[in-house]
Write an enzyme that holds these catalytic residues in place. Sequence first.
Site, mmCIF file in Angstrom:
data_model
loop_
_atom_site.group_PDB
_atom_site.id
_atom_site.type_symbol
_atom_site.label_atom_id
_atom_site.label_comp_id
_atom_site.label_asym_id
_atom_site.label_seq_id
_atom_site.Cartn_x
_atom_site.Cartn_y
_atom_site.Cartn_z
ATOM 1 N N HIS A 131 0.837 -1.200 0.000
ATOM 2 C CA HIS A 131 0.000 0.000 0.000
ATOM 3 C C HIS A 131 0.873 1.251 0.000
ATOM 4 O O HIS A 131 1.461 1.614 1.020
ATOM 5 C CB HIS A 131 -0.923 -0.034 1.232
ATOM 6 C CG HIS A 131 -1.850 1.144 1.316
ATOM 7 N ND1 HIS A 131 -2.333 1.634 2.502
ATOM 8 C CD2 HIS A 131 -2.368 1.942 0.348
ATOM 9 C CE1 HIS A 131 -3.112 2.670 2.261
ATOM 10 N NE2 HIS A 131 -3.141 2.884 0.965
ATOM 11 N N LEU A 173 5.399 2.997 3.157
ATOM 12 C CA LEU A 173 4.811 1.853 2.454
ATOM 13 C C LEU A 173 4.310 0.869 3.505
ATOM 14 O O LEU A 173 5.050 0.496 4.410
ATOM 15 C CB LEU A 173 5.874 1.180 1.578
ATOM 16 C CG LEU A 173 5.488 -0.190 0.996
ATOM 17 C CD1 LEU A 173 4.373 -0.054 -0.034
ATOM 18 C CD2 LEU A 173 6.699 -0.863 0.349
ATOM 19 N N GLU A 174 3.028 0.480 3.373
ATOM 20 C CA GLU A 174 2.529 -0.603 4.216
ATOM 21 C C GLU A 174 2.626 -1.894 3.418
ATOM 22 O O GLU A 174 2.101 -1.973 2.297
ATOM 23 C CB GLU A 174 1.065 -0.359 4.600
ATOM 24 C CG GLU A 174 0.859 0.757 5.601
ATOM 25 C CD GLU A 174 -0.612 0.924 6.001
ATOM 26 O OE1 GLU A 174 -0.903 0.867 7.202
ATOM 27 O OE2 GLU A 174 -1.467 1.115 5.108
ATOM 28 N N VAL A 175 3.286 -2.893 3.979
ATOM 29 C CA VAL A 175 3.367 -4.205 3.334
ATOM 30 C C VAL A 175 2.434 -5.132 4.097
ATOM 31 O O VAL A 175 2.518 -5.239 5.324
ATOM 32 C CB VAL A 175 4.810 -4.748 3.364
ATOM 33 C CG1 VAL A 175 4.848 -6.197 2.891
ATOM 34 C CG2 VAL A 175 5.710 -3.884 2.490
#
Length: 719
Positions: free
Chosen positions: A462, A473-475
């Site tokens: 994301h 950044l969201e993983v």
Amino acid sequence: MAPPPPPPAAALTWELADGIAVVTFDLAGEPVNKISRAVKQDVLATFEALERDAAVQAVAFFSGKPENFIAGADIEEFVALTSAAEAERLSADGQDLLERVARFPKPVAVGIHGACLGGGLEFALACRYRVASDHPKTQLGLPEVQLGILPGASGCQRLPRLIGARAALDIILAGKVEPARKAFRLGIVDELVHPAILKDVTLAAARRMAGGWRPKRKRRGGLGGWLLDGNPLGRRLVFRAARKQVLEQTGGHYPAPLAALDAVEYGLKHGFQAGLKREAQLFGQLAVTDVSRKLVQIFFATTALKKDFGMANPAPPPPAPVDVRRLGVVGAGFMGSGIAGTAVAQAGVDVRMKDADLPRVAKGLAAAREILDDRLKRRRITRFEHARLVALLSGGDGYAGFGRAELVIEAVFEDLTVKQQVLKEVEGATRDTAVFASNTSTIPIARIAEAANRPERVIGMHFFSPVARMPLLEVIPSERTAPGVIGTAVAFGRRMGKTAIVVKDSPGFWINRILTPYMNEAGHLLSAGVAIDDIDHLMVGFGFPVGPITLLDEVGMDVAEKVAGVMYEAFGERFTPSPAFAGMVKAGRLGRKAGKGFYTYVRGKKGGVDQAVYELIGVQPNGGPRPAEIIQRLVLVMLNEAARAVGEGVVRTPRDGDIGAIFGFGFPPFRGGPLRHADDLGAARIAGELERLAERYGARFAPCEVLQEQARANRKFYP
Ligand code: T1G
């Protein structure tokens, strides 16, 4: 009694080559060179020996680390200090040492390769001649204010004298780090050379100086520079403008830039020695502030995150993480082109874009290219690099070229069926080993993966908009995602220059989970008669870069409404969307991108509040609750949800949660993040205030179990 000096660290060694002492700084057992008390002792002892040795005519100084010159003072050492007086002494000791280097009877040249920061640059500034390698790793700067302190080893005195007050303030007040090329242009280094000849050129300079040559520096900036920097009146103007800018940018929350300004100005007015004294005093005061502690915690948290790939240690079961060389991007819209452009610009990978038709692809490629053009314009890359990177971008209306991709990121329309369709097509077009990442902001990754033949290779990445500028950044792995795939996504995100946190596959992930109640609360406040700009001003006053209503305009009301709806569906009543927002999308008030939202926009420039919005909301501003209560409602509703989400394991550690909030939407760094802030307020106090708010305004404020438990047991998020 002063404590005995520490034993010198075995850091500096030297050998004589043809009358030149070649000194190498290589701090044993450490990844970077840093200046501790012990290292200072060693520098002192080494320079004393060099002075005594009659065979030494000049000194050439290098780092023994392959990618790093000197990272500055040892941060762990100064955070351990407990009094301003002690910190002042530490700074004064550093200044004394560098005075000795500057007055060293034999000329000293430094060859700089790799990061040359803080105390490292201050050391270089005390040397007579500076050569730097023209390599992307060679970066010079004074990042101290980012740690809530100021350059305290004479940097506030030497840099303005070398390059002029204006240019020096530009670096010192923002804590800037510049590539070697820019440092050369500014006059910070005397020569810029290819890394292969750095040593020879530095030695040659030392030798020439030994023979009596004195480097001449021409004053930079021409007549304009002299008018502004070279006389007291011009200088006064420079300082006045800088002070105004600092106050605007820091909102008075960060004392370091103003103190640094003071140290520079005082030194130019009252002389070098008086300036040093002032600099050390101010350093002492800053080093023990809570703001500095918080900023240093953030530094260590981000450093620790760089090494955390979200996988079990030791090595996870296969598949192993892979190094991405070719990236596929499906969807050439705003997000897709942002991802493609940033991937090329930062990671230098080959990117293939795909969309439904060629005009869309062309538009996406052009937008991705703009990111590269911008870098060229800001001189971050050369023309040659620009041309090379542009050639890495290509696209089409089919999946040709996807066969070689190790990673494909989809950024298509936010709809489960569409995303599952794309997933199936991508699986058909790629190798079995390829990873499929979805840039969804609301759809559970597990749901998308239901359509997969290889669900262990499906993950969420994301990104935030605009991708090139937003650092987080969201993983998001689903429960079926293989650990090695998490490693692939995190590592590639980092190569794209992002700070990556691994979060649980749950609605809204971390950022939208804690942001949505905050946005909704802003809506409830509007309905209660608070003015749009009052809400924004109060939250900017709290320390956010922009207020929640401005943020809605930036994100886009359509996007926000969609997220709010998904969150309501998932969590029910406490996420009830604010009725104040209901008419915005229907009225086409989507925010900046539509040219109208809560604020007016004229040719892309934000103007004042659009008064017509109040009619849509159905309430004219009437003051509403007290400012303190407005802030309390907005902040506590977020802290409460953050605590609840931590309890559910949405983030793996409070560290990830805080770093996510700071980098994701600018939670005030000087407060350390929502969870640190909650710790500072104390769970008992927060729970008590939430209960009072719940009585007045409803169950959405009811304190969550995590806070209640912390209050009962007197516990915190951080040890
Ligand atoms: N002090 C202590 N530890 C440091 C450090 C420092 N200055 N710099 C790096 N480290 C540690 C880091 O925590 C990590 O530790 C390891 O080194 C590798 O770092 C008087 C007072 C240099 C660009 O703000 O920006 O000088 O986790 O993973 O990606 O005026 O580190 O391995 O245990 O980040 O290659 C000003 C901070 C100090 C620079 C390298 N200097 N460092 O990046 O490696 S204040 C800074 C960096 C000062 C004077 C004042 C980066 C780097 P561990 P890393 P990297």
